[in-house]
Design an enzyme around this catalytic site. Sequence first.
Site, PDB file in Angstrom:
ATOM      1  CG  LEU A 117      28.141 -19.839   1.034  1.00  0.00           C
ATOM      2  CD1 LEU A 117      27.673 -20.590  -0.204  1.00  0.00           C
ATOM      3  CD2 LEU A 117      26.958 -19.512   1.936  1.00  0.00           C
ATOM      4  CG  ASP A 118      30.212 -21.990   7.894  1.00  0.00           C
ATOM      5  OD1 ASP A 118      31.008 -21.048   7.755  1.00  0.00           O
ATOM      6  OD2 ASP A 118      29.410 -22.093   8.842  1.00  0.00           O
TER       7      ASP A 118
END
Length: 287
Positions: free
Chosen positions: A51-52
Amino acid sequence: MRDPPGDRSLDDRLAFGVVNLDKPPGPSAHQVAGWVRDMAGVDRAAHAGTLDPKVTGCLPTMLGDATRLAPVFLEGRKEYIAVLELHGAPPADLPDVLATFEGEIYQKPPRKSAVSRRLRTRRVHTLDHLETRDRQVLLRIECASGTYVRKLCHDLGLALGTGAHMGDLRRSATDPFDDCDLTTLQDLADALAFAEDGDEEPLREVVAPAERILTGLPAVTVAPSAAEQVATGAPVYAPGVLDADDAPKDALVACFTPDGSAVCLGRLVGDPGAESGIVVDLERVLV
């Protein structure tokens, strides 16, 4: 062989466990996994799907030997709640355009991705329009692992004729985990502190046996003697199979002892009901 999942000591659970973590905004997924590793005092930790930094939500984090189960998350679906930021007024045909993106789509990973930028197909299982407010469109996206939601939002903007980019993004599920029982980093820290004071129950609530990761896979139950052979690197042979779920050939399956302890991950290559031959080729040994 490990004890049955419900009978393991706390140390054994931490050495082969999983935390359904609620990733906060700011740090990278890799950084969060490192924090969990250090907090839990284990030698390894790995997250289930990047996940960014700005993205929040469901980030199952595997502890110790459970990191061997990372391939499981490549098989399942992901679900996101995303804000589509339109660059113009929402067109009247918005629902119709969204519907055209359900099914197989083509995507090329963005330049900053860690994989080669070749054109590939991904499946969008559902693309639900939840709400529109001014130029913001709230979407629920259920898609195959490896789908780039940021790129999907860009492509939606092109199809709508307004241009668009991804705003806020939260992952609400990654099979077989969802956001119904997420654990924050603070929850984990508190549970570890309670355990140090002699109260293990909070930590047992937030660290599940690693077998939870396998709940969505077809199961093969093997005899203890077959499990001992798997521990030395042997495949699962037909005489050692006690029971098996229906699954297509070459499916990823999880093998267990009769008491529910995980033995291995592998590919189904033979008939579980046969009298001889290899049934499961090993991919990950878990004992």
